[in-house]
Design a protein around this motif. Sequence first.
Motif, PDB file in Angstrom:
ATOM      1  N   ALA A  56      41.694  31.659  39.271  1.00  0.00           N
ATOM      2  CA  ALA A  56      42.503  31.932  37.876  1.00  0.00           C
ATOM      3  C   ALA A  56      41.730  32.026  36.747  1.00  0.00           C
ATOM      4  N   ARG A  57      41.097  30.898  36.573  1.00  0.00           N
ATOM      5  CA  ARG A  57      40.292  30.428  35.147  1.00  0.00           C
ATOM      6  C   ARG A  57      39.138  31.109  35.197  1.00  0.00           C
ATOM      7  N   THR A  58      38.669  31.854  36.313  1.00  0.00           N
ATOM      8  CA  THR A  58      37.232  32.253  36.405  1.00  0.00           C
ATOM      9  C   THR A  58      37.053  33.313  35.489  1.00  0.00           C
ATOM     10  N   GLN A  59      36.108  33.334  34.675  1.00  0.00           N
ATOM     11  CA  GLN A  59      35.651  34.608  33.745  1.00  0.00           C
ATOM     12  C   GLN A  59      34.570  35.533  34.306  1.00  0.00           C
ATOM     13  N   GLU A  60      33.552  34.810  34.959  1.00  0.00           N
ATOM     14  CA  GLU A  60      32.347  35.384  35.447  1.00  0.00           C
ATOM     15  C   GLU A  60      32.056  34.817  37.046  1.00  0.00           C
ATOM     16  N   LEU A  61      31.894  35.529  37.970  1.00  0.00           N
ATOM     17  CA  LEU A  61      31.728  34.991  39.264  1.00  0.00           C
ATOM     18  C   LEU A  61      30.345  35.988  40.123  1.00  0.00           C
ATOM     19  N   LYS A  62      29.975  35.105  40.743  1.00  0.00           N
ATOM     20  CA  LYS A  62      28.756  35.941  41.777  1.00  0.00           C
ATOM     21  C   LYS A  62      29.559  35.885  43.037  1.00  0.00           C
ATOM     22  N   VAL A  63      29.516  37.024  43.543  1.00  0.00           N
ATOM     23  CA  VAL A  63      29.745  37.436  45.063  1.00  0.00           C
ATOM     24  C   VAL A  63      28.714  37.986  45.727  1.00  0.00           C
ATOM     25  N   ASP A  64      28.373  37.605  46.881  1.00  0.00           N
ATOM     26  CA  ASP A  64      27.322  38.271  47.622  1.00  0.00           C
ATOM     27  C   ASP A  64      27.391  39.386  48.250  1.00  0.00           C
ATOM     28  N   PRO A  65      26.540  40.557  48.511  1.00  0.00           N
ATOM     29  CA  PRO A  65      27.009  41.768  48.845  1.00  0.00           C
ATOM     30  C   PRO A  65      27.419  42.016  50.386  1.00  0.00           C
ATOM     31  N   ASP A  66      27.675  40.862  50.948  1.00  0.00           N
ATOM     32  CA  ASP A  66      28.271  40.887  52.432  1.00  0.00           C
ATOM     33  C   ASP A  66      29.448  41.666  52.801  1.00  0.00           C
ATOM     34  N   LYS A  67      29.532  42.636  53.851  1.00  0.00           N
ATOM     35  CA  LYS A  67      30.918  43.114  53.959  1.00  0.00           C
ATOM     36  C   LYS A  67      32.100  42.269  53.866  1.00  0.00           C
ATOM     37  N   PRO A  68      32.002  41.361  54.683  1.00  0.00           N
ATOM     38  CA  PRO A  68      33.469  40.506  54.515  1.00  0.00           C
ATOM     39  C   PRO A  68      33.844  39.941  53.361  1.00  0.00           C
ATOM     40  N   LEU A  69      33.179  40.087  52.393  1.00  0.00           N
ATOM     41  CA  LEU A  69      33.530  39.722  51.020  1.00  0.00           C
ATOM     42  C   LEU A  69      34.049  40.936  49.951  1.00  0.00           C
ATOM     43  N   GLU A  70      33.948  41.970  50.569  1.00  0.00           N
ATOM     44  CA  GLU A  70      34.417  43.298  49.797  1.00  0.00           C
ATOM     45  C   GLU A  70      35.678  42.896  48.979  1.00  0.00           C
ATOM     46  N   GLY A  71      36.681  42.302  49.756  1.00  0.00           N
ATOM     47  CA  GLY A  71      37.909  42.171  48.923  1.00  0.00           C
ATOM     48  C   GLY A  71      38.004  41.327  47.788  1.00  0.00           C
ATOM     49  N   VAL A  72      36.926  40.204  47.797  1.00  0.00           N
ATOM     50  CA  VAL A  72      36.844  39.383  46.712  1.00  0.00           C
ATOM     51  C   VAL A  72      36.398  40.246  45.525  1.00  0.00           C
ATOM     52  N   ARG A  73      35.278  41.053  45.708  1.00  0.00           N
ATOM     53  CA  ARG A  73      34.749  41.941  44.898  1.00  0.00           C
ATOM     54  C   ARG A  73      35.864  42.733  44.146  1.00  0.00           C
ATOM     55  N   LEU A  74      36.469  43.155  45.044  1.00  0.00           N
ATOM     56  CA  LEU A  74      37.634  44.235  44.470  1.00  0.00           C
ATOM     57  C   LEU A  74      38.488  43.353  43.639  1.00  0.00           C
ATOM     58  N   LEU A  75      39.043  42.244  44.072  1.00  0.00           N
ATOM     59  CA  LEU A  75      40.072  41.576  43.246  1.00  0.00           C
ATOM     60  C   LEU A  75      39.369  41.021  41.873  1.00  0.00           C
ATOM     61  N   ALA A  76      37.877  40.839  41.977  1.00  0.00           N
ATOM     62  CA  ALA A  76      37.251  40.284  40.673  1.00  0.00           C
ATOM     63  C   ALA A  76      37.438  41.538  39.732  1.00  0.00           C
ATOM     64  N   LEU A  77      37.243  42.751  40.382  1.00  0.00           N
ATOM     65  CA  LEU A  77      37.131  43.797  39.314  1.00  0.00           C
ATOM     66  C   LEU A  77      38.770  44.239  38.921  1.00  0.00           C
ATOM     67  N   GLN A  78      39.587  44.079  39.815  1.00  0.00           N
ATOM     68  CA  GLN A  78      40.909  44.668  39.328  1.00  0.00           C
ATOM     69  C   GLN A  78      41.487  43.606  38.484  1.00  0.00           C
ATOM     70  N   SER A  79      40.997  42.190  38.629  1.00  0.00           N
ATOM     71  CA  SER A  79      41.281  41.225  37.548  1.00  0.00           C
ATOM     72  C   SER A  79      40.445  41.277  36.306  1.00  0.00           C
ATOM     73  N   LYS A  80      39.655  42.326  36.018  1.00  0.00           N
ATOM     74  CA  LYS A  80      38.945  42.427  34.899  1.00  0.00           C
ATOM     75  C   LYS A  80      37.613  41.172  34.543  1.00  0.00           C
ATOM     76  N   LYS A  81      37.381  40.693  35.883  1.00  0.00           N
ATOM     77  CA  LYS A  81      36.397  39.402  35.610  1.00  0.00           C
ATOM     78  C   LYS A  81      34.881  40.063  35.684  1.00  0.00           C
ATOM     79  N   THR A  82      34.011  39.431  35.261  1.00  0.00           N
ATOM     80  CA  THR A  82      32.509  39.785  35.137  1.00  0.00           C
ATOM     81  C   THR A  82      32.205  39.626  36.496  1.00  0.00           C
ATOM     82  N   LEU A  83      31.505  40.545  37.505  1.00  0.00           N
ATOM     83  CA  LEU A  83      31.177  40.493  38.599  1.00  0.00           C
ATOM     84  C   LEU A  83      29.769  40.700  38.693  1.00  0.00           C
ATOM     85  N   LEU A  84      29.207  39.624  39.272  1.00  0.00           N
ATOM     86  CA  LEU A  84      27.772  39.736  39.575  1.00  0.00           C
ATOM     87  C   LEU A  84      27.161  39.809  40.984  1.00  0.00           C
TER      88      LEU A  84
END
Length: 451
Positions: A56-84
Motif C-alpha cells: 500500500a505504501r510502495t511507490q516504486e517496485l521491481k517485479v520479475d518478468p515470470d508468468k506467475p507474477l503477471e497479476g502483481v505487475r497488473l496491480l502495480a499498473l492499476q495502482s499507478k505505481k512505478t513498475l520496473l
Amino acid sequence: MEPRAGVSKQDIREWIWDYMESQNLADFPRPVHHRIPNFKGSYLACQNIRDLEVFARTQELKVDPDKPLEGVRLLALQSKKTLLVPTPRLRTGLFNKITPPPGATKDILRKCATSQGVRNYSTPVGLDSKVLVDLVVVGSVAVSEKGSAWCCLVLSGTSCCSGAGSAHCRLEPVCVAGAPVTRKALSFFFSRQEIVRRCSSPDLSLEVYQPKPRSSFSWRVGKGEGYADLEYAMMVSMGAVSQGTPVVTIVHDCQVVDIPEALLEDHDLTVDYILTPTRVITTGCERPKPAGIAWSKISCEMLGKMPILRSLRHREEQAGKDVTLQDGPRSPPGATRSPRDLAPPELGSVPPSSVQIGNLPRDARVSELKRALSALGVAPSRLTWQGPQHRAFLHFRDPAEAQQAIACLQGFRLGANTVRVVLARQQRASDLVGGHTTEPLPDHRLAIAGP
C-alpha cells in the motif's frame, strides 16, 4: 534429526517440477521444468499482495518478468505505481520501466503486464537513473517458510501404506509400494502440515516432530541460473535497495517446503513474505540479505554476456573494491590502463571491433545516443558521429565486445526510428571522413594493466 543426506537444490527443483506436472497444478507455459513455474491460482495468490501494508505504501517496485507474477505487475499498473521489470537475462541492461500509453484501458494495462507488454511498453533505465525501489517481488521454484520449521516423519510400520501416487500416500518419489520404509528414507523437506496432508493412511503410525529451534530464516530456490540473486545484488550496488527493502515471493502452496539450511549461500536472497493462493506468510526472516555483488561468484563468461555488469564492475573497481572474478586473475584495486592502451585507433580505419549504427533520426543528437547507450550498458572506447549521414560508429577494444554490443542493440530505437546495427568490418576507411570523434562514454570500462 537432520534432513535426508545428500539432498541438493536441484533435487528440490526436480521434485517440485515433477509434482506440479503430475498433479496438474501447473499452468501455461508447460512443462514447467527449468522455469519459475506458473500454477493454477497464480492470479489469486497475486491478489493477496493487496493485504500487505508494504504494498500500500510502495511507490516504486521491481517485479520479475515470470508468468506467475503477471497479476502483481497488473496491480502495480492499476495502482499507478512505478513498475520496473528486469531485462531478460540482463543482456541489455538491468531494468525496463513499464510506461502504459496515456489513457490506457484495462485491456491495455493487462497487455502491459504480460511479457509482450514488457517489450512493447517499456523504456530502459540506466545506471545513472535515480532509482529507489520500495518493494521487490521475485519468483521461486521453492521457498522455505522458516528455517526452524524442519519436521521429520517417523514410520512405525515396515511397509509403505499404498505406494507413491495413491490416494492415501502422496510422498512421491520417496515411498515405493510394498517396500520397507525406514526413518532415514523419509527424512525429507516437507513442513509438518504438508506431511500430515500428504499421508493420511490408517495403516501407518507416524510421528511428526521438530528439532531444536533455530533462528527464523526464509530462503528461496530459483530455477538455478542465479538471476534473481544477481539482480538484487546489482540493485544494492546501485543504491536502489537497502537491507530494509522487503522481498516478496509468490508460489503455489506445494512450493512451500523446508529447505536444509546447509544449502544456503551468502549470495542467496531471503524473503520477508510468501504469498500463496490460500496463505499470506510473514516469515520474520532474521538473516541479512546480500550486501552487494559477490564478484568471486561471477565468471568471465557471465561478465561477457552482461554489459551492465561490466559497467558496475568498473565502478566498484574505481572505488577500490576487490572485483576479482571466479575464473579471472586478481586485479589490484585502482589499476588502470597504460596511456598506450587508452589511445584510440587512428582516424581513417575501421577495425573489426567497430559497430555501425544506421538509420538514425534526422534530428538525432550525439548526446541522445550516448545517453541511450549508457542506459543499455553499452560502453565503447570511442564513438564517431556522422549525423548528416544518419549513422555513427562505435569502436571497441576487441571483436568480442563489438559482437556483444550488436546483441544488446538488436531492436534498439532512438526516437521514432529502429536503428540498424551491423559489424563495421567491411567499411572503407573513407567512410569515416566527415565524422567527429567523441570521448568515451561516462561508464567506459577501463581495461586492467598487467602485473
